[in-house]
Motif scaffolding. Structure first.
Motif, PDB file in Angstrom:
ATOM      1  N   ALA A  20       1.026   6.276   1.652  1.00 53.50           N
ATOM      2  CA  ALA A  20      -0.179   5.519   1.998  1.00 53.50           C
ATOM      3  C   ALA A  20      -1.107   6.303   2.912  1.00 53.50           C
ATOM      4  O   ALA A  20      -2.324   6.095   2.902  1.00 53.50           O
ATOM      5  CB  ALA A  20       0.205   4.194   2.659  1.00 53.50           C
ATOM      6  N   GLU A  21      -0.542   7.232   3.680  1.00 45.30           N
ATOM      7  CA  GLU A  21      -1.357   7.993   4.629  1.00 45.30           C
ATOM      8  C   GLU A  21      -2.436   8.821   3.931  1.00 45.30           C
ATOM      9  O   GLU A  21      -3.411   9.242   4.563  1.00 45.30           O
ATOM     10  CB  GLU A  21      -0.472   8.900   5.491  1.00 45.30           C
ATOM     11  CG  GLU A  21       0.312   9.947   4.744  1.00 45.30           C
ATOM     12  CD  GLU A  21       1.627   9.436   4.164  1.00 45.30           C
ATOM     13  OE1 GLU A  21       2.366  10.252   3.571  1.00 45.30           O
ATOM     14  OE2 GLU A  21       1.915   8.223   4.308  1.00 45.30           O
ATOM     15  N   ALA A  22      -2.290   9.040   2.628  1.00 47.29           N
ATOM     16  CA  ALA A  22      -3.334   9.761   1.885  1.00 47.29           C
ATOM     17  C   ALA A  22      -4.667   9.023   1.934  1.00 47.29           C
ATOM     18  O   ALA A  22      -5.727   9.631   1.756  1.00 47.29           O
ATOM     19  CB  ALA A  22      -2.896   9.954   0.439  1.00 47.29           C
ATOM     20  N   LEU A  23      -4.632   7.734   2.189  1.00 45.38           N
ATOM     21  CA  LEU A  23      -5.865   6.944   2.264  1.00 45.38           C
ATOM     22  C   LEU A  23      -6.742   7.357   3.437  1.00 45.38           C
ATOM     23  O   LEU A  23      -7.945   7.115   3.425  1.00 45.38           O
ATOM     24  CB  LEU A  23      -5.539   5.449   2.361  1.00 45.38           C
ATOM     25  CG  LEU A  23      -5.010   4.813   1.071  1.00 45.38           C
ATOM     26  CD1 LEU A  23      -4.397   3.453   1.376  1.00 45.38           C
ATOM     27  CD2 LEU A  23      -6.118   4.669   0.055  1.00 45.38           C
ATOM     28  N   ALA A  55       3.944   1.774   2.540  1.00 45.45           N
ATOM     29  CA  ALA A  55       5.018   2.599   1.980  1.00 45.45           C
ATOM     30  C   ALA A  55       4.639   4.084   2.044  1.00 45.45           C
ATOM     31  O   ALA A  55       3.472   4.428   2.250  1.00 45.45           O
ATOM     32  CB  ALA A  55       5.284   2.173   0.538  1.00 45.45           C
ATOM     33  N   PRO A  56       5.620   4.968   1.877  1.00 45.48           N
ATOM     34  CA  PRO A  56       5.339   6.410   1.902  1.00 45.48           C
ATOM     35  C   PRO A  56       4.216   6.778   0.939  1.00 45.48           C
ATOM     36  O   PRO A  56       4.149   6.277  -0.185  1.00 45.48           O
ATOM     37  CB  PRO A  56       6.670   7.032   1.483  1.00 45.48           C
ATOM     38  CG  PRO A  56       7.698   6.045   1.934  1.00 45.48           C
ATOM     39  CD  PRO A  56       7.066   4.700   1.725  1.00 45.48           C
ATOM     40  N   THR A 106       0.850  -1.188   0.000  1.00 53.46           N
ATOM     41  CA  THR A 106       0.000   0.000   0.000  1.00 53.46           C
ATOM     42  C   THR A 106       0.887   1.240   0.000  1.00 53.46           C
ATOM     43  O   THR A 106       1.769   1.376   0.850  1.00 53.46           O
ATOM     44  CB  THR A 106      -0.929   0.007   1.228  1.00 53.46           C
ATOM     45  OG1 THR A 106      -1.724  -1.179   1.205  1.00 53.46           O
ATOM     46  CG2 THR A 106      -1.840   1.219   1.224  1.00 53.46           C
ATOM     47  N   ASP A 107       0.645   2.138  -0.982  1.00 54.57           N
ATOM     48  CA  ASP A 107       1.426   3.369  -1.066  1.00 54.57           C
ATOM     49  C   ASP A 107       0.539   4.471  -1.633  1.00 54.57           C
ATOM     50  O   ASP A 107      -0.695   4.334  -1.687  1.00 54.57           O
ATOM     51  CB  ASP A 107       2.687   3.174  -1.912  1.00 54.57           C
ATOM     52  CG  ASP A 107       2.389   2.665  -3.318  1.00 54.57           C
ATOM     53  OD1 ASP A 107       1.266   2.888  -3.822  1.00 54.57           O
ATOM     54  OD2 ASP A 107       3.280   2.043  -3.918  1.00 54.57           O
ATOM     55  N   GLY A 108       1.138   5.550  -2.068  1.00 51.22           N
ATOM     56  CA  GLY A 108       0.362   6.669  -2.570  1.00 51.22           C
ATOM     57  C   GLY A 108      -0.456   6.349  -3.794  1.00 51.22           C
ATOM     58  O   GLY A 108      -1.487   6.986  -4.048  1.00 51.22           O
ATOM     59  N   GLN A 109      -0.041   5.344  -4.576  1.00 56.03           N
ATOM     60  CA  GLN A 109      -0.790   4.979  -5.777  1.00 56.03           C
ATOM     61  C   GLN A 109      -2.077   4.222  -5.460  1.00 56.03           C
ATOM     62  O   GLN A 109      -2.969   4.131  -6.308  1.00 56.03           O
ATOM     63  CB  GLN A 109       0.098   4.131  -6.694  1.00 56.03           C
ATOM     64  CG  GLN A 109       1.255   4.901  -7.303  1.00 56.03           C
ATOM     65  CD  GLN A 109       0.807   6.118  -8.083  1.00 56.03           C
ATOM     66  OE1 GLN A 109      -0.038   6.024  -8.968  1.00 56.03           O
ATOM     67  NE2 GLN A 109       1.346   7.277  -7.735  1.00 56.03           N
ATOM     68  N   THR A 110      -2.172   3.686  -4.255  1.00 54.44           N
ATOM     69  CA  THR A 110      -3.362   2.921  -3.884  1.00 54.44           C
ATOM     70  C   THR A 110      -4.621   3.767  -3.963  1.00 54.44           C
ATOM     71  O   THR A 110      -5.706   3.272  -4.267  1.00 54.44           O
ATOM     72  CB  THR A 110      -3.197   2.352  -2.467  1.00 54.44           C
ATOM     73  OG1 THR A 110      -2.079   1.457  -2.457  1.00 54.44           O
ATOM     74  CG2 THR A 110      -4.430   1.588  -2.015  1.00 54.44           C
ATOM     75  N   LEU A 111      -4.466   5.058  -3.717  1.00 57.15           N
ATOM     76  CA  LEU A 111      -5.622   5.954  -3.733  1.00 57.15           C
ATOM     77  C   LEU A 111      -6.246   6.054  -5.122  1.00 57.15           C
ATOM     78  O   LEU A 111      -7.424   6.397  -5.247  1.00 57.15           O
ATOM     79  CB  LEU A 111      -5.184   7.348  -3.257  1.00 57.15           C
ATOM     80  CG  LEU A 111      -6.290   8.361  -2.934  1.00 57.15           C
ATOM     81  CD1 LEU A 111      -7.176   7.851  -1.807  1.00 57.15           C
ATOM     82  CD2 LEU A 111      -5.681   9.703  -2.557  1.00 57.15           C
ATOM     83  N   LEU A 143      -4.439   1.782   8.928  1.00 50.83           N
ATOM     84  CA  LEU A 143      -3.480   1.141   8.027  1.00 50.83           C
ATOM     85  C   LEU A 143      -2.559   0.267   8.871  1.00 50.83           C
ATOM     86  O   LEU A 143      -1.888   0.764   9.779  1.00 50.83           O
ATOM     87  CB  LEU A 143      -2.644   2.187   7.296  1.00 50.83           C
ATOM     88  CG  LEU A 143      -3.314   3.015   6.209  1.00 50.83           C
ATOM     89  CD1 LEU A 143      -2.432   4.202   5.848  1.00 50.83           C
ATOM     90  CD2 LEU A 143      -3.584   2.164   4.973  1.00 50.83           C
ATOM     91  N   PHE A 144      -2.491  -1.032   8.566  1.00 54.20           N
ATOM     92  CA  PHE A 144      -1.682  -1.949   9.356  1.00 54.20           C
ATOM     93  C   PHE A 144      -0.841  -2.826   8.433  1.00 54.20           C
ATOM     94  O   PHE A 144      -1.367  -3.451   7.505  1.00 54.20           O
ATOM     95  CB  PHE A 144      -2.559  -2.855  10.226  1.00 54.20           C
ATOM     96  CG  PHE A 144      -3.329  -2.117  11.284  1.00 54.20           C
ATOM     97  CD1 PHE A 144      -2.809  -1.978  12.565  1.00 54.20           C
ATOM     98  CD2 PHE A 144      -4.563  -1.567  10.996  1.00 54.20           C
ATOM     99  CE1 PHE A 144      -3.513  -1.298  13.544  1.00 54.20           C
ATOM    100  CE2 PHE A 144      -5.284  -0.878  11.966  1.00 54.20           C
ATOM    101  CZ  PHE A 144      -4.756  -0.743  13.245  1.00 54.20           C
ATOM    102  N   ALA A 145       0.462  -2.865   8.691  1.00 48.65           N
ATOM    103  CA  ALA A 145       1.325  -3.833   8.023  1.00 48.65           C
ATOM    104  C   ALA A 145       1.233  -5.147   8.785  1.00 48.65           C
ATOM    105  O   ALA A 145       1.247  -5.163  10.021  1.00 48.65           O
ATOM    106  CB  ALA A 145       2.761  -3.330   8.002  1.00 48.65           C
ATOM    107  N   ILE A 146       1.132  -6.257   8.075  1.00 47.73           N
ATOM    108  CA  ILE A 146       0.874  -7.533   8.737  1.00 47.73           C
ATOM    109  C   ILE A 146       2.120  -8.155   9.363  1.00 47.73           C
ATOM    110  O   ILE A 146       1.993  -9.041  10.224  1.00 47.73           O
ATOM    111  CB  ILE A 146       0.231  -8.550   7.763  1.00 47.73           C
ATOM    112  CG1 ILE A 146       1.155  -8.833   6.567  1.00 47.73           C
ATOM    113  CG2 ILE A 146      -1.123  -8.048   7.295  1.00 47.73           C
ATOM    114  CD1 ILE A 146       0.675  -9.943   5.658  1.00 47.73           C
TER     115      ILE A 146
END
Length: 379
Positions: free
Chosen positions: A330-333, A327-328, A294-299, A341-344
């Motif tokens: 991702a917080e835009a989500l 990844a950097p 998950t990163d900025g492109q996920t949005l 947002l949780f990394a497993i």
């Protein structure tokens, strides 16, 4: 408590269905009384057929078609209740079908994708949904159109060989034998790619290298697609070069525009609509979604962003993303409807270990989150 798992696949290690089942195991370990539902989803790439068939919407059909380099492959598509055919171009023309040492974007063809379309037409389908991610090809959809009856000729009237490179010699496109049933069809393309066909943002420059193209090949393929676009415009009146998405899947987007007059829509929206997601999420208390990274492109059209948007349209339902890596960007989500947002990963572990333990890690993360949520609700 009702919990929904609406997961994407974790590429290379875990299908969307398996990821969702892992979430639900964790939920039930934390709360045995929870009502749970697994709704595997896809953004239009690999897994779209499985997601819709699992959703109870239809059945799979197997067809033997030509692979990217002409070898026979067994490819699946789906026929949904109501007659919609769902096709993943990657099943016939995908990069995963070609070993890395054999990848050849100069010759790779979308002919098999055209054969899947023809099989769906033979089955009586006139509503087609085509996912066009993960291609091995850079032929502008010429192979697809050829399988449906179009002919691509050089200045001497000879048939061009398959592949994108040959389009540099294209002089004429003959569509007299193009399958007439296409005029009866609604064709929708599930894709979030907005690239044009040619140029520095085009199919060859942006996606060619991952398919094995050297800088010299990129330049050659870009010239070939520019020639293709010119002939489409001059002879068929189809001006597709700058249309958003024309460069998707090595230019297959352009071919679908030109030869089927396809409509483009975000893949996640097409899938969630067909799954009736809005109605199924309406009474949920918590929704899990996730992907491999998950990163900025996920949005921009990826599964977690789409699931969050659709969920929030039905009420203030918490949405949690479980990702293999955060990844950097991702917080835009958080501004897009995601609440957590949780990394497993449960420690500093290698990528290979994380992939091998993906289902276990997803399960443990879901359990911890539900235990925490229940504790907060009891306060």
């Amino acid at each position: 408590m009702k919990v929904i798992a609406a997961m994407d696949s974790y590429k290379g290690c875990c299908s969307a269905l398996a990821a969702g089942e892992a979430v639900l195991r964790g939920v039930l370990r934390a709360d045995a009384a929870a009502r749970v539902e697994n709704i595997p989803v896809s953004d239009g790439g690999e897994g779209m057929v499985d997601a819709l068939v699992h959703g109870g919407r239809g059945r799979k059909v197997v067809a033997e078609v030509a692979g990217p380099l002409g070898e026979p492959v067994r490819a699946e598509y789906a026929v949904l209740d109501g007659g919609t055919a769902v096709i993943e171009m990657s099943a016939a023309s995908g990069l995963t079908l070609v070993p890395e040492e054999k990848r050849d974007p100069l010759r790779a063809t979308t002919y098999g994708t055209g054969e899947l379309i023809r099989a769906a037409l033979d089955a009586g389908c006139r509503d087609l949904l085509i996912g066009i991610g993960g291609s091995a090809t850079n032929d502008g959809g010429e192979g697809m159109a050829r399988a449906l009856g179009a002919r691509f000729l050089d200045a001497d009237g000879r048939e061009l060989p398959p592949g994108g490179a040959a389009l540099e010699r294209l002089a004429r496109i003959d569509v007299r034998a193009l399958d007439a049933r296409l005029t009866e069809c609604r064709v929708r393309v599930a894709s979030d790619v907005r690239n044009p066909l040619c140029g520095e943002r085009g199919a060859s420059a942006v996606y060619g290298p991952q398919k094995g193209a050297t800088p010299e090949m990129v330049a050659q393929l870009d010239r070939a697609l520019a020639r293709y676009a010119q002939v489409l415009r001059e002879q068929l009146g189809e001006d597709v070069a700058e249309r958003p998405g024309a460069g998707a899947a090595g230019g297959l987007g352009a071919g679908l525009y030109a030869f089927t007059h396809a409509e483009f829509q975000p893949g996640i929206d097409a899938v969630l609509d067909l799954l009736g997601f809005a109605g199924r999420v309406r009474d949920a208390d918590l929704v899990f979604t996730g992907e491999g990274r998950t990163d900025g492109q996920t949005l921009f059209g990826k599964v977690p962003a789409g699931v969050a948007r659709w969920t929030k349209s039905e009420g203030r339902i918490p949405v949690v993303v479980l990702s293999g890596a955060i990844a950097p960007g991702a917080e835009a989500l958080y501004d897009g409807g995601v609440d957590g947002l949780f990394a497993i990963a449960d420690g500093p572990i290698s990528l290979s270990e994380s992939q091998a333990r993906a289902e276990e890690l997803i399960e443990r993360a879901a359990e911890a989150i539900v235990r925490t949520a229940n504790a907060l609700r009891r306060r």
